[in-house]
Design a protein around this motif. Structure first.
Motif, PDB file in Angstrom:
ATOM      1  N   ARG A 213       0.793  -1.244   0.000  1.00  0.00           N
ATOM      2  CA  ARG A 213       0.000   0.000   0.000  1.00  0.00           C
ATOM      3  C   ARG A 213       0.824   1.292   0.000  1.00  0.00           C
ATOM      4  O   ARG A 213       0.260   2.369  -0.204  1.00  0.00           O
ATOM      5  CB  ARG A 213      -0.930   0.018   1.225  1.00  0.00           C
ATOM      6  CG  ARG A 213      -2.001  -1.051   1.153  1.00  0.00           C
ATOM      7  CD  ARG A 213      -2.932  -0.979   2.350  1.00  0.00           C
ATOM      8  NE  ARG A 213      -3.941  -2.025   2.260  1.00  0.00           N
ATOM      9  CZ  ARG A 213      -5.067  -1.939   1.558  1.00  0.00           C
ATOM     10  NH1 ARG A 213      -5.340  -0.833   0.902  1.00  0.00           N
ATOM     11  NH2 ARG A 213      -5.927  -2.945   1.507  1.00  0.00           N
ATOM     12  N   ILE A 214       2.107   1.206   0.286  1.00  0.00           N
ATOM     13  CA  ILE A 214       2.898   2.446   0.350  1.00  0.00           C
ATOM     14  C   ILE A 214       3.988   2.372  -0.724  1.00  0.00           C
ATOM     15  O   ILE A 214       4.831   1.475  -0.701  1.00  0.00           O
ATOM     16  CB  ILE A 214       3.514   2.642   1.755  1.00  0.00           C
ATOM     17  CG1 ILE A 214       2.383   2.705   2.799  1.00  0.00           C
ATOM     18  CG2 ILE A 214       4.356   3.915   1.796  1.00  0.00           C
ATOM     19  CD1 ILE A 214       2.834   2.852   4.223  1.00  0.00           C
ATOM     20  N   PHE A 215       3.936   3.299  -1.654  1.00  0.00           N
ATOM     21  CA  PHE A 215       4.830   3.231  -2.811  1.00  0.00           C
ATOM     22  C   PHE A 215       5.734   4.453  -2.848  1.00  0.00           C
ATOM     23  O   PHE A 215       5.334   5.534  -2.425  1.00  0.00           O
ATOM     24  CB  PHE A 215       4.006   3.183  -4.107  1.00  0.00           C
ATOM     25  CG  PHE A 215       2.917   2.153  -4.074  1.00  0.00           C
ATOM     26  CD1 PHE A 215       3.226   0.804  -4.128  1.00  0.00           C
ATOM     27  CD2 PHE A 215       1.583   2.537  -3.948  1.00  0.00           C
ATOM     28  CE1 PHE A 215       2.216  -0.157  -4.078  1.00  0.00           C
ATOM     29  CE2 PHE A 215       0.576   1.594  -3.903  1.00  0.00           C
ATOM     30  CZ  PHE A 215       0.889   0.241  -3.964  1.00  0.00           C
ATOM     31  N   ARG A 346      -7.128   8.637   6.743  1.00  0.00           N
ATOM     32  CA  ARG A 346      -7.131   7.235   6.345  1.00  0.00           C
ATOM     33  C   ARG A 346      -7.188   7.156   4.813  1.00  0.00           C
ATOM     34  O   ARG A 346      -8.016   7.841   4.175  1.00  0.00           O
ATOM     35  CB  ARG A 346      -8.381   6.587   6.973  1.00  0.00           C
ATOM     36  CG  ARG A 346      -8.489   5.115   6.794  1.00  0.00           C
ATOM     37  CD  ARG A 346      -7.654   4.341   7.779  1.00  0.00           C
ATOM     38  NE  ARG A 346      -7.842   2.907   7.550  1.00  0.00           N
ATOM     39  CZ  ARG A 346      -6.964   1.981   7.785  1.00  0.00           C
ATOM     40  NH1 ARG A 346      -5.788   2.292   8.322  1.00  0.00           N
ATOM     41  NH2 ARG A 346      -7.208   0.725   7.544  1.00  0.00           N
ATOM     42  N   PHE A 347      -6.275   6.364   4.200  1.00  0.00           N
ATOM     43  CA  PHE A 347      -6.233   6.229   2.739  1.00  0.00           C
ATOM     44  C   PHE A 347      -6.180   4.754   2.356  1.00  0.00           C
ATOM     45  O   PHE A 347      -5.755   3.904   3.149  1.00  0.00           O
ATOM     46  CB  PHE A 347      -4.988   6.930   2.169  1.00  0.00           C
ATOM     47  CG  PHE A 347      -4.952   8.409   2.445  1.00  0.00           C
ATOM     48  CD1 PHE A 347      -5.806   9.277   1.780  1.00  0.00           C
ATOM     49  CD2 PHE A 347      -4.058   8.927   3.386  1.00  0.00           C
ATOM     50  CE1 PHE A 347      -5.779  10.642   2.044  1.00  0.00           C
ATOM     51  CE2 PHE A 347      -4.021  10.281   3.646  1.00  0.00           C
ATOM     52  CZ  PHE A 347      -4.890  11.142   2.982  1.00  0.00           C
ATOM     53  N   ASP A 348      -6.550   4.470   1.091  1.00  0.00           N
ATOM     54  CA  ASP A 348      -6.363   3.105   0.582  1.00  0.00           C
ATOM     55  C   ASP A 348      -4.885   2.845   0.281  1.00  0.00           C
ATOM     56  O   ASP A 348      -4.403   1.719   0.401  1.00  0.00           O
ATOM     57  CB  ASP A 348      -7.182   2.898  -0.705  1.00  0.00           C
ATOM     58  CG  ASP A 348      -8.678   2.972  -0.435  1.00  0.00           C
ATOM     59  OD1 ASP A 348      -9.129   2.290   0.505  1.00  0.00           O
ATOM     60  OD2 ASP A 348      -9.376   3.725  -1.142  1.00  0.00           O
ATOM     61  N   ALA A 349      -4.199   3.881  -0.175  1.00  0.00           N
ATOM     62  CA  ALA A 349      -2.770   3.727  -0.508  1.00  0.00           C
ATOM     63  C   ALA A 349      -2.079   5.074  -0.363  1.00  0.00           C
ATOM     64  O   ALA A 349      -2.736   6.122  -0.338  1.00  0.00           O
ATOM     65  CB  ALA A 349      -2.615   3.212  -1.937  1.00  0.00           C
ATOM     66  N   VAL A 350      -0.762   5.017  -0.276  1.00  0.00           N
ATOM     67  CA  VAL A 350       0.028   6.232  -0.101  1.00  0.00           C
ATOM     68  C   VAL A 350       1.198   6.211  -1.079  1.00  0.00           C
ATOM     69  O   VAL A 350       1.779   5.144  -1.343  1.00  0.00           O
ATOM     70  CB  VAL A 350       0.523   6.314   1.373  1.00  0.00           C
ATOM     71  CG1 VAL A 350       1.826   7.074   1.475  1.00  0.00           C
ATOM     72  CG2 VAL A 350      -0.544   6.959   2.263  1.00  0.00           C
ATOM     73  N   ILE A 351       1.505   7.378  -1.641  1.00  0.00           N
ATOM     74  CA  ILE A 351       2.713   7.505  -2.479  1.00  0.00           C
ATOM     75  C   ILE A 351       3.636   8.505  -1.795  1.00  0.00           C
ATOM     76  O   ILE A 351       3.209   9.638  -1.513  1.00  0.00           O
ATOM     77  CB  ILE A 351       2.360   8.011  -3.898  1.00  0.00           C
ATOM     78  CG1 ILE A 351       1.401   7.019  -4.585  1.00  0.00           C
ATOM     79  CG2 ILE A 351       3.628   8.196  -4.731  1.00  0.00           C
ATOM     80  CD1 ILE A 351       0.842   7.524  -5.923  1.00  0.00           C
ATOM     81  N   VAL A 352       4.847   8.086  -1.497  1.00  0.00           N
ATOM     82  CA  VAL A 352       5.797   9.045  -0.922  1.00  0.00           C
ATOM     83  C   VAL A 352       6.682   9.562  -2.054  1.00  0.00           C
ATOM     84  O   VAL A 352       7.316   8.797  -2.765  1.00  0.00           O
ATOM     85  CB  VAL A 352       6.639   8.455   0.244  1.00  0.00           C
ATOM     86  CG1 VAL A 352       5.748   8.083   1.404  1.00  0.00           C
ATOM     87  CG2 VAL A 352       7.473   7.293  -0.176  1.00  0.00           C
TER      88      VAL A 352
END
Ligand SMILES: Cc1cc2nc3c(=O)[nH]c(=O)nc-3n(C[C@H](O)[C@H](O)[C@H](O)COP(=O)(O)OP(=O)(O)OC[C@H]3O[C@@H](n4cnc5c(N)ncnc54)[C@H](O)[C@@H]3O)c2cc1C
Length: 485
Positions: A213-215, A346-352
């Protein structure tokens, strides 16, 4: 039937061949054959990395008559560099008339390529260069110059052996050890270090849930899988906005972008450096001035291109949370919890989108000699190095991008290694980091390498001079045979 585009390109390729032959391309090889101590032949140059900088360096070396070189690239053809992989902007940030990979040959410019394919009216109307057009253009330059890039071939374990540099190559030919008199590290922007992951108490990039989930913006992301999802983006640079825009265009319902700063940088200071005086002259400044220029430029940071911001702003599901830093990040089986200075999201996914850590000397390729090479930390006061730790980690390079030994005379072999990527910026400016500087950089690199190859062989060249017996007047009445001279 050939289409107009094919006809245009064929005609342009004929122009390129004519222009190059007028410049005596390909220049004949003049470098004397080298060998390692055991007599095994050595390459004159090994270029590692076949992206923008590697291929332009190869072109510059071939123009100077260096033919005994190899250039290796670990990605398959077409996947070199960011353009067709993790770059997600619609167009280049740079203006359309930028030059570089053509090394001054007019028929090899992006403009010539674009006009051949699309006509001059299309060039006149073009706003900025589409990202994939730029990738295709680079491949065309490579093809028309017949640059011998070996794809799917990775270099590792660079060390010094028998007075030369040794590297291990792994590719379609299997594993081999090659020797070279010079090595060019054209490893790219990420090749100057590694993608930077943020640090939070509950976040481990390696955990199963994080991986799902974290990209990182510099990684592969399946945007189709983000359709109808809510996404948090950390960062406010170009990549943050371009990843947010790509997610929105792929159908993400909500994209929330977070920046720590209370307002984004408004001015791109590094754009100011793109003029001949700076690009040619920066390296000749003393250490204090070079340090002052780039610590200032880096501290000012770079705004996102306004096109990337507009790309996001047109979606109602986009929101920029400026002045809201994250304090924690945690993925679980169902989503990602972001704790910020202002609350919980709250998120479904995160991009750093937190960029790259520049730590060139931490790269595995240079592990064997990293302790011996001078960095900027060795050239400034401890207080300055502490105040600017990233700048302090940049290698401190010589006039031809070569590594310099910490203790004079202790490791002279280091000067055989030339850093031709973002890692050169503190020493030379962005001559191997941004497109506008690459021609000046590649020419400077090639000139330094041919200088060194000649100087190293000076006595052998003197013998060649003594043996040089081309009699110029033989056809005339003024001719005097050798035994009568
Ligand atoms: C997203 C993004 C957008 C950019 N946009 C612009 C722009 O608009 N204008 C501009 O002027 N600049 C831009 N830049 C900056 C710069 O022009 C690019 O980063 C450019 O690709 C730099 O060229 P390079 O050859 O240094 O690196 P790259 O193009 O990344 O090439 C390096 C190559 O080395 C290979 N490699 C690395 N390690 C090894 C190894 N051990 N063995 C074999 N191969 C290896 C990699 O696979 C890679 O293909 C952008 C950069 C990024 C990241």
């Amino acid at each position: 039937m050939m289409e107009d585009r094919d006809i245009g390109l064929k005609a342009l390729e004929n122009d390129v061949r004519r222009d190059l032959s007028r410049l005596n391309w390909p220049s004949p090889n003049w470098v004397l054959p080298g060998s390692v101590d055991g007599g095994e032949p050595a390459l004159d140059v090994l270029i590692i990395g076949g992206g923008l900088c590697g291929q332009t360096a190869a072109f510059a070396l071939m123009r100077e008559g260096v033919r005994n070189f190899r250039i290796v690239e670990r990605q398959p053809e077409g996947q070199e560099g960011p353009w067709a992989t993790f770059a997600r902007m619609d167009t280049l940030r740079s203006p359309k008339h930028l030059t570089g990979p053509e090394l001054g040959v007019p028929s090899l410019t992006f403009r010539a390529w674009y006009e051949a394919l699309n006509g001059q009216a299309a060039w006149d109307e073009l706003y900025k260069i589409a990202r994939l057009d730029w990738a295709h253009y680079l491949l065309w330059v490579r093809r028309v110059l017949a640059l011998p890039i070996e794809n799917r071939t990775e270099a590792s374990d660079i060390r010094f052996s028998g007075g030369h540099v040794q590297a291990t190559l792994r590719g379609p030919r299997g594993q081999e050890i090659v020797h070279a008199r010079k090595v060019v590290l054209a490893l790219g922007r990420d090749g100057s270090g590694a993608p930077r992951w943020p640090r939070f108490a509950s976040f481990s990039p390696e955990s199963e849930h994080s991986k799902a989930r974290i990209f990182h913006s510099a990684g592969a992301i399946d945007f189709e899988a983000l359709r109808a999802k809510s996404i948090g983006v950390l960062g406010a640079g170009a990549s943050a906005f371009d990843n947010a825009g790509t997610a929105l265009e792929a159908g993400a319902v909500e994209v929330a972008l977070f920046a720590r700063r209370t307002y984004l940088p408004q001015v791109n200071k590094s754009k100011w450096t793109s003029f001949p005086g700076f690009l040619h002259g920066f390296h000749s400044l003393d250490d204090a001035r070079r340090w002052r220029f780039f610590t200032y430029i880096f501290s000012e940071q770079v705004p996102p291109p306004f096109e990337s911001a507009l790309r996001c702003e047109k979606f109602p599901g986009f929101k920029a949370h400026i002045g809201e830093p994250w304090t924690d990040l945690c993925a679980d089986a169902k989503g990602v919890t972001v704790t910020s200075a202002k609350g919980t999201h709250r998120f479904d996914a995160v991009i750093v989108a937190t960029g790259f850590d520049v730590d060139m000397m931490a790269r595995p390729e240079v592990a064997a000699f990293r302790e011996q090479a001078t960095t900027w930390a060795d050239r400034v006061s401890p207080a300055e190095a502490l105040a600017h730790p990233e700048e302090a980690r940049f290698p401190y390079l010589g006039d031809g991008f070569q590594l310099l030994e910490k203790t004079p005379g202790a490791h002279p072999g280091l000067a055989r290694v030339h850093v031709f990527n973002w890692g050169c910026t503190m020493s030379h400016g962005a001559l191997a980091g941004d497109i506008p500087g690459v021609a000046i950089g590649a020419n400077r690199l090639a000139e330094a390498i041919v200088r060194d190859l000649f100087v190293e062989d000076a006595d052998r060249h003197f013998s060649a001079l003594l043996a040089h017996e081309e009699e110029e007047l033989k056809a005339t009445a003024l001719y005097v045979p050798k035994d009568r001279r």
